[in-house]
Enzyme design. Sequence first.
Site, PDB file in Angstrom:
ATOM      1  CD  GLU A 154      -6.392  -2.281  11.335  1.00  0.00           C
ATOM      2  OE1 GLU A 154      -6.682  -1.717  12.593  1.00  0.00           O
ATOM      3  OE2 GLU A 154      -7.538  -2.580  11.022  1.00  0.00           O
ATOM      4  CG  MET A 211      -4.746   1.377  16.775  1.00  0.00           C
ATOM      5  SD  MET A 211      -5.918   0.576  15.431  1.00  0.00           S
ATOM      6  CE  MET A 211      -4.768  -1.150  15.921  1.00  0.00           C
ATOM      7  CG  HIS A 265     -15.176  -0.951  17.296  1.00  0.00           C
ATOM      8  ND1 HIS A 265     -16.422  -0.811  16.289  1.00  0.00           N
ATOM      9  CD2 HIS A 265     -14.101  -0.822  17.226  1.00  0.00           C
ATOM     10  CE1 HIS A 265     -15.452  -1.275  15.514  1.00  0.00           C
ATOM     11  NE2 HIS A 265     -13.935  -1.183  15.905  1.00  0.00           N
ATOM     12  CD  GLU A 266     -11.214   1.400  17.943  1.00  0.00           C
ATOM     13  OE1 GLU A 266     -10.919  -0.186  17.841  1.00  0.00           O
ATOM     14  OE2 GLU A 266     -11.758   1.670  17.595  1.00  0.00           O
ATOM     15  CG  HIS A 293     -11.124  -3.902  18.226  1.00  0.00           C
ATOM     16  ND1 HIS A 293     -11.648  -4.903  16.651  1.00  0.00           N
ATOM     17  CD2 HIS A 293     -11.596  -3.374  17.146  1.00  0.00           C
ATOM     18  CE1 HIS A 293     -12.581  -4.709  15.704  1.00  0.00           C
ATOM     19  NE2 HIS A 293     -12.303  -3.540  15.960  1.00  0.00           N
TER      20      HIS A 293
HETATM   21  N1  BES Z   1      -9.013  -1.167  13.658  1.00  0.00           N
HETATM   22  C1  BES Z   1      -9.698   0.535  13.901  1.00  0.00           C
HETATM   23  C2  BES Z   1      -8.817   1.504  13.462  1.00  0.00           C
HETATM   24  C3  BES Z   1      -8.085   1.867  11.837  1.00  0.00           C
HETATM   25  C4  BES Z   1      -9.488   1.857  10.844  1.00  0.00           C
HETATM   26  C5  BES Z   1      -7.032   1.354  12.304  1.00  0.00           C
HETATM   27  C6  BES Z   1      -8.301   2.284   9.880  1.00  0.00           C
HETATM   28  C7  BES Z   1      -5.789   1.748  10.858  1.00  0.00           C
HETATM   29  C8  BES Z   1      -7.386   2.003   9.237  1.00  0.00           C
HETATM   30  C9  BES Z   1     -10.741   0.912  15.065  1.00  0.00           C
HETATM   31  O1  BES Z   1     -10.722  -0.318  15.862  1.00  0.00           O
HETATM   32  C10 BES Z   1     -11.975   1.266  14.197  1.00  0.00           C
HETATM   33  O2  BES Z   1     -12.585   0.238  13.658  1.00  0.00           O
HETATM   34  N2  BES Z   1     -12.202   2.796  14.435  1.00  0.00           N
HETATM   35  C11 BES Z   1     -13.155   3.232  14.072  1.00  0.00           C
HETATM   36  C12 BES Z   1     -14.066   3.590  15.187  1.00  0.00           C
HETATM   37  C13 BES Z   1     -14.973   2.564  15.513  1.00  0.00           C
HETATM   38  C14 BES Z   1     -16.234   2.789  16.079  1.00  0.00           C
HETATM   39  C15 BES Z   1     -16.286   2.188  13.998  1.00  0.00           C
HETATM   40  C16 BES Z   1     -12.910   4.536  13.453  1.00  0.00           C
HETATM   41  O3  BES Z   1     -11.119   5.138  13.840  1.00  0.00           O
HETATM   42  O4  BES Z   1     -12.960   4.895  12.947  1.00  0.00           O
HETATM   43 ZN    ZN Z   2     -12.352  -1.420  14.567  1.00  0.00          ZN
END
Ligand code: BES
Ligand code: ZN
Length: 878
Positions: free
Chosen positions: A127, A269, A303-304, A307
Amino acid sequence: MRDASPLAVYLNDYQQPAFVVESLELDFDLAAAATEVTTRMAVRRNPEAVEPDAPLRLYGDGVELVSFTVDGAKPAEGLLEQDAEGLLLHGLPEAARLEIVSRCHPDQNTALEGLYASSGNLCTQCEPEGFRRITFFPDRPDVLTTYRVRLEADRAQYPVLLANGNRVEAGELDGGRHYAVWEDPFLKPSYLFALVAGDLACQRDTFTTMSGREVQLELYVEAHNADRCDHALASLKRAMRFDEEAFGREYDLDVYMIVAVDDFNMGAMENKGLNLFNAKYVLASPDTATDDDFVAIESVIAHEYFHNWSGNRVTCRDWFQLSLKEGLTVFRDQEFTTDCTLFGVKRIDDVAMLRAFQFPEDAGPLAHPVRPDHYAEINNFYTLTVYEKGAELIRMLRTLIGRETFRRGLDVYFERFDGQAVTTDDFVAVMAEVSGRNLTPFKRWYTQAGTPRVTAATSFDGPGGQARITLTQETPPTPGQEHKELVVIPMRVAFLDAKGQRITAHQKGGEVQDEWVLELSEGEQTFRFEELSDSPTAISWLRGFSAPVILNANQGVDELAHLLAYDDDAFARWEAAQTLFRRAIRSRIEHDAADTALEAAIEHALAALLRDEAIEPVLLATILQLPPTRELAELFERVDPVRLRNERDDLEKRLYMPLTEAMQQIQPKLDDVDNGAFTAEAMGRRQLRNRLLALRVAARDQAAVPEALAQYQKARSQTMRMGALNAVNELDHEARQVLLADFEKRYRDDPLVLDKYFGLQAGSQVAGGFERLDALLEHPGFRWTNPNRVRAVLGPFMARNERHFHQDDGEGYRRMGGFVEKLDAMNPQTAARLAQPLTRWRKVDTARGEQMRAELERLAALEVSRDLRDVIERALAE
Ligand code: BES
Ligand code: ZN
């Protein structure tokens, strides 16, 4: 290296893909130096596509093309075109089978997007657009297909081979090699693809879902971390149960895997069935992780996991819709953490974060709507606005249509769009449908940037009489959006009597109530209340922070003190103290002098709070804390950040000096906190104990420093150790050096704990900040290729070390600019993020602002990544 000129992508240009991918097979011949990928896909023309004979776009970024066939044959001359974005395949029939062999180089990949090596293992991050760094593919979230993945590698080096879904086959091969085949039965976009090959220990558990299916839970870590996995597994099970109970969502595969990785750009992720995590958000033991770390791990794991429905089963049509999954999932993880914690403190923490980070973003050069309409680099849109403000929009929707209707709406949303890629409009349309409300005006929250400002005024006609509330709204302009429209603002309010009890009343024709949600949708609106049961002493505004706005209710000091003492809404109670703190700071900066009457009143109110036997320790700890400089800066057009920090610290000292005895008296009640208990209550008491210690040190309580030393020496947990270190970290005192030296010695071989040491050193304003910075970068544990290490040093330096970062000769800006430049050559995504504090040049005094801008101009003249260029150009734009 990527294309250096940011060409924007526009939401209005969205077109359906020309082809659908009916199935996909990926064969990986894995090795760190060169990995060969064979990609086989069945494609068919999309009947919904605009152009009937459009070419097939296969994105590719830095991948080498080895061979390409269409239905078994090489494409005819001129039909396969290679360009900066990848491949274009012309003249395809209605349906075709493609086979592509390509190569990539994991061990050269320092960007940590695509397939890369970390601590000798191979892993992926796709992602948003990393899959195109692995192979040529229509790498966009609205192309969904099923994946069959075969992994082949050296058995000794990579004994564990993982991919999404279920393992359907595995076996030995000649030459010490082995293989595994994985099938994911669920449709997914390429950004959710993952693989891992490595030498990892597996911690197992099981979870029985609400319908009675047993799910295998597998947590993969390096062998030496096997004893730090319990908390993550327990958190996962709690999250799975919560999603069933609170949202009716059940897990769908037979196995759920989490892999901890040392080198990771983000937190974690949500790849289908195979989450990849920054090790920081997995590994925990009481000796190495603080209570805050434990809570953060639990919330990231949740969180993950969440998703799996909000993002994976129902995904985003395009990246403009990112908040569809991120805002909703943050909302869901906030609900989960609220459920695990006490007394509304989670809500306060979330609001504090929104104010300290999202509000400044929304008021600065990088402001953008929750659903942006263009971007140059999508990596730069994983922002506080998309995440945290996005979650606030979901929360407001729930407030407006009611909890039950909202829950029904979510069910309809997941049911209707399962297996599809949709938009935030689709989400809101479902909520409109189930509630029977017209939510079109609400959608402006998605398309309009900036934080609305609300004013509130009241008038009363005696006891038993009437009340009138008049609210106004206005949103200041943001880049590219000069004129703002009105938004729908749910304002939750209550009237409190002299004892702090809620007063009842009714609105014309309405029921008698003691709390209301007023809907402000006009520029100015008046709400009338009749037959008040008493005359109000105070009004509790914006309860639970019912909307992400900046409120000015012009309340007097007595009214605020009353709310601070009595309000039954934890947020509103905290907010009363915050308003008082903000007012005191504003007075110091604007009038160049402390408002002594105001500060005396605040001190008085805090004293009463410290005497309050009924208040929960964690709430007390939270209320006692002054707002951070970052947030306070938003009170001013421009402000000297060094002066602001000094005034803040001086106010803290001045307020708490007369209260040291009161604080000391509480301490014995907290002597047993280091007891290894991990209940919310136990953590709250430790938080209070550490807060009081820090405030006493700040207030120059002579007894506090030796107490901090003793606490450190006796500590049985990282929470108490860090509590002591944090308390003395701003003291130019031997105690600080002694403790930090001990800490470094103790944890120098433990990277995640060493990061705390880096953070303490870099974030301290004690003299010699640049020498300390140099020493940290020379430390044997420091590596430029590890995002956690780099962030641990540069992050706190820019966030908390005003004295050095904003040193008036510009040295701090030049240093940080240089580091960003260096990092950008390795890891553009992380570099672009770390550049962000430099974009706030218009918020600091003009002399500093010019130095900061000069550093941005210097970077702008270099050949930098698209990620960094995008940030710099927006920061410098008029
Ligand atoms: N989908 C994201 C991870 C991601 C972010 C992948 C940006 C590629 C680019 C994941 O679900 C996410 O949001 N992770 C957060 C933590 C969350 C608890 C808010 C993060 O990685 O900071
Ligand atoms: Zn997220």
